[in-house]
Design a protein around this motif. Structure first.
Motif, PDB file in Angstrom:
ATOM      1  N   ASN A 129       0.811  -1.090   0.161  1.00  0.00           N
ATOM      2  CA  ASN A 129       0.014   0.095   0.012  1.00  0.00           C
ATOM      3  C   ASN A 129       0.866   1.223   0.070  1.00  0.00           C
ATOM      4  N   CYS A 130       2.034   1.178  -0.670  1.00  0.00           N
ATOM      5  CA  CYS A 130       2.867   2.322  -0.712  1.00  0.00           C
ATOM      6  C   CYS A 130       2.245   3.383  -1.287  1.00  0.00           C
ATOM      7  N   GLU A 131       1.698   3.227  -2.253  1.00  0.00           N
ATOM      8  CA  GLU A 131       1.129   4.375  -3.041  1.00  0.00           C
ATOM      9  C   GLU A 131       0.111   5.081  -2.424  1.00  0.00           C
ATOM     10  N   ALA A 132      -0.993   4.307  -1.850  1.00  0.00           N
ATOM     11  CA  ALA A 132      -2.050   5.085  -0.821  1.00  0.00           C
ATOM     12  C   ALA A 132      -1.174   5.709   0.292  1.00  0.00           C
ATOM     13  N   ALA A 133      -0.268   5.145   0.741  1.00  0.00           N
ATOM     14  CA  ALA A 133       0.390   6.014   2.084  1.00  0.00           C
ATOM     15  C   ALA A 133       1.123   7.409   1.637  1.00  0.00           C
ATOM     16  N   PHE A 134       1.741   7.113   0.179  1.00  0.00           N
ATOM     17  CA  PHE A 134       2.270   8.472  -0.182  1.00  0.00           C
ATOM     18  C   PHE A 134       1.272   9.548  -0.734  1.00  0.00           C
ATOM     19  N   LYS A 135       0.078   8.997  -1.168  1.00  0.00           N
ATOM     20  CA  LYS A 135      -1.047   9.968  -1.510  1.00  0.00           C
ATOM     21  C   LYS A 135      -1.403  10.277  -0.046  1.00  0.00           C
ATOM     22  N   PRO A 137       2.405 -11.013 -11.951  1.00  0.00           N
ATOM     23  CA  PRO A 137       1.378  -9.973 -12.640  1.00  0.00           C
ATOM     24  C   PRO A 137       0.462  -9.361 -11.853  1.00  0.00           C
ATOM     25  N   GLU A 138       0.125  -9.866 -10.773  1.00  0.00           N
ATOM     26  CA  GLU A 138      -0.536  -9.036  -9.496  1.00  0.00           C
ATOM     27  C   GLU A 138       0.365  -8.003  -8.992  1.00  0.00           C
ATOM     28  N   TRP A 139       1.611  -7.954  -9.535  1.00  0.00           N
ATOM     29  CA  TRP A 139       2.512  -6.936  -8.682  1.00  0.00           C
ATOM     30  C   TRP A 139       2.880  -5.989  -9.471  1.00  0.00           C
ATOM     31  N   LYS A 140       2.559  -5.922 -10.699  1.00  0.00           N
ATOM     32  CA  LYS A 140       3.144  -5.048 -11.659  1.00  0.00           C
ATOM     33  C   LYS A 140       2.534  -3.374 -11.376  1.00  0.00           C
ATOM     34  N   LYS A 141       1.573  -3.171 -10.658  1.00  0.00           N
ATOM     35  CA  LYS A 141       1.148  -1.943 -10.245  1.00  0.00           C
ATOM     36  C   LYS A 141       1.774  -1.580  -8.953  1.00  0.00           C
ATOM     37  N   LYS A 142       2.403  -2.287  -8.302  1.00  0.00           N
ATOM     38  CA  LYS A 142       2.957  -2.002  -6.898  1.00  0.00           C
ATOM     39  C   LYS A 142       4.094  -1.077  -7.053  1.00  0.00           C
ATOM     40  N   ILE A 143       4.616  -0.410  -6.025  1.00  0.00           N
ATOM     41  CA  ILE A 143       5.559   0.513  -6.175  1.00  0.00           C
ATOM     42  C   ILE A 143       7.057  -0.114  -6.012  1.00  0.00           C
ATOM     43  N   MET A 144       7.713   0.040  -6.718  1.00  0.00           N
ATOM     44  CA  MET A 144       9.284  -0.548  -6.959  1.00  0.00           C
ATOM     45  C   MET A 144      10.154   0.398  -6.235  1.00  0.00           C
ATOM     46  N   ASP A 195       8.667  19.131   3.265  1.00  0.00           N
ATOM     47  CA  ASP A 195       9.295  20.517   3.662  1.00  0.00           C
ATOM     48  C   ASP A 195      10.871  20.309   3.622  1.00  0.00           C
ATOM     49  N   GLY A 196      11.302  19.901   2.253  1.00  0.00           N
ATOM     50  CA  GLY A 196      12.709  19.592   1.843  1.00  0.00           C
ATOM     51  C   GLY A 196      13.369  18.473   2.277  1.00  0.00           C
ATOM     52  N   GLU A 197      12.556  17.612   3.121  1.00  0.00           N
ATOM     53  CA  GLU A 197      13.198  16.416   3.538  1.00  0.00           C
ATOM     54  C   GLU A 197      12.768  15.352   2.938  1.00  0.00           C
ATOM     55  N   VAL A 198      13.663  14.081   2.709  1.00  0.00           N
ATOM     56  CA  VAL A 198      13.177  13.062   1.779  1.00  0.00           C
ATOM     57  C   VAL A 198      12.911  11.962   2.627  1.00  0.00           C
ATOM     58  N   LEU A 199      11.669  11.187   2.239  1.00  0.00           N
ATOM     59  CA  LEU A 199      11.524   9.826   2.644  1.00  0.00           C
ATOM     60  C   LEU A 199      11.497   9.033   1.393  1.00  0.00           C
ATOM     61  N   MET A 200      11.932   7.892   1.175  1.00  0.00           N
ATOM     62  CA  MET A 200      11.933   7.135   0.162  1.00  0.00           C
ATOM     63  C   MET A 200      11.293   5.666   0.640  1.00  0.00           C
ATOM     64  N   ALA A 201      10.482   4.967  -0.343  1.00  0.00           N
ATOM     65  CA  ALA A 201       9.685   3.733   0.203  1.00  0.00           C
ATOM     66  C   ALA A 201       9.480   3.088  -1.122  1.00  0.00           C
ATOM     67  N   SER A 202       9.231   1.705  -0.986  1.00  0.00           N
ATOM     68  CA  SER A 202       8.480   0.806  -1.841  1.00  0.00           C
ATOM     69  C   SER A 202       7.679  -0.180  -1.318  1.00  0.00           C
ATOM     70  N   ASP A 203       6.873  -0.981  -1.877  1.00  0.00           N
ATOM     71  CA  ASP A 203       6.106  -1.975  -1.557  1.00  0.00           C
ATOM     72  C   ASP A 203       7.190  -3.370  -1.343  1.00  0.00           C
ATOM     73  N   ALA A 204       7.034  -3.789  -0.147  1.00  0.00           N
ATOM     74  CA  ALA A 204       8.056  -5.187   0.142  1.00  0.00           C
ATOM     75  C   ALA A 204       7.635  -6.270  -0.864  1.00  0.00           C
ATOM     76  N   PRO A 205       8.588  -6.832  -1.515  1.00  0.00           N
ATOM     77  CA  PRO A 205       8.388  -8.081  -2.368  1.00  0.00           C
ATOM     78  C   PRO A 205       7.577  -8.802  -1.693  1.00  0.00           C
ATOM     79  N   PRO A 206       6.574  -9.863  -2.572  1.00  0.00           N
ATOM     80  CA  PRO A 206       5.634 -10.525  -1.976  1.00  0.00           C
ATOM     81  C   PRO A 206       6.330 -11.698  -0.977  1.00  0.00           C
ATOM     82  N   GLY A 207       5.726 -11.731   0.296  1.00  0.00           N
ATOM     83  CA  GLY A 207       6.527 -12.733   1.502  1.00  0.00           C
ATOM     84  C   GLY A 207       7.685 -12.053   2.119  1.00  0.00           C
TER      85      GLY A 207
END
Length: 136
Positions: A12-18, A45-52, A59-71
Motif C-alpha cells: 500500500n505504498c502508493e496509498a500511503a504516499f497519497k 502479474p498481480e504485482w505490476k502496479k505495486k511501487i518498486m 518540507d525539503g526532507e526526503v522519505l523513500m519507500a517501496s512495496d516489500a516484495p511478496p512474502g
C-alpha cells in the motif's frame, strides 16, 4: 552525505504516499511501478502496479519507500519517523491526521521537553513521532 529513511509497505505504498501528500503537504517526486521495470526482472502479474521505488519530500526532507516484495514484508519496529513542527496547533493537526485509522502510543500534548509531542502508528503501519520543541 545525506541520510534518508527508506520505508517498506505491505502493498500500500502508493496509498500511503497519497495520504502523506494530503495530510503532511508532502510532494511526491517519484513513484515507479514494477511494470516500468525491464522484462528481464520477473514480476508476478498481480504485482505490476505495486511501487518498486518512491520518493517524497516533506518540507525539503526526503522519505523513500517501496512495496516489500511478496512474502518479504515485516511490520516496522525499532524506529519512528520523527517530524519537528514549530507550531503546536499544526503539530496536533498533523498528529491527529497521521493517527486516524492507526494507533496512538502517546497522545499529543505538552511535555517537560516540548510544547507538544505525540507518538502514533499510522494506518499503513508506520510509526511516527511529532515534536514541537521548546523555544530556546
Amino acid at each position: 552525505m545525506q541520510v534518508n529513511p527508506y520505508l517498506f509497505y505491505n502493498g500500500n505504498c502508493e496509498a500511503a504516499f497519497k495520504f502523506y501528500e494530503k495530510v503532511l503537504g508532502a510532494r511526491i517526486e517519484a513513484m515507479l511501478t514494477h511494470e516500468s521495470a525491464p522484462e528481464s526482472m520477473p514480476t508476478p502479474p498481480e504485482w505490476k502496479k505495486k511501487i518498486m521505488h518512491g520518493r517524497i519530500s516533506i518540507d525539503g526532507e526526503v522519505l523513500m519507500a517501496s512495496d516489500a516484495p511478496p512474502g518479504h514484508f515485516h511490520q516496522p519496529q525499532g524506529f519512528s519517523v520523527s517530524l519537528q513542527v514549530e507550531d503546536p496547533a499544526d503539530g496536533e493537526r498533523k498528529f491527529k491526521a497521521l493517527s486516524e485509522g492507526g494507533t496512538v502510543n502517546m497522545p499529543f500534548g505538552k511535555t517537560f521537553w516540548a510544547k507538544g509531542f505525540g507518538m502514533c502508528v499510522d494506518q499503513f503501519g508506520i510509526p511516527w513521532m511529532i515534536n514541537c520543541p521548546m523555544e530556546n
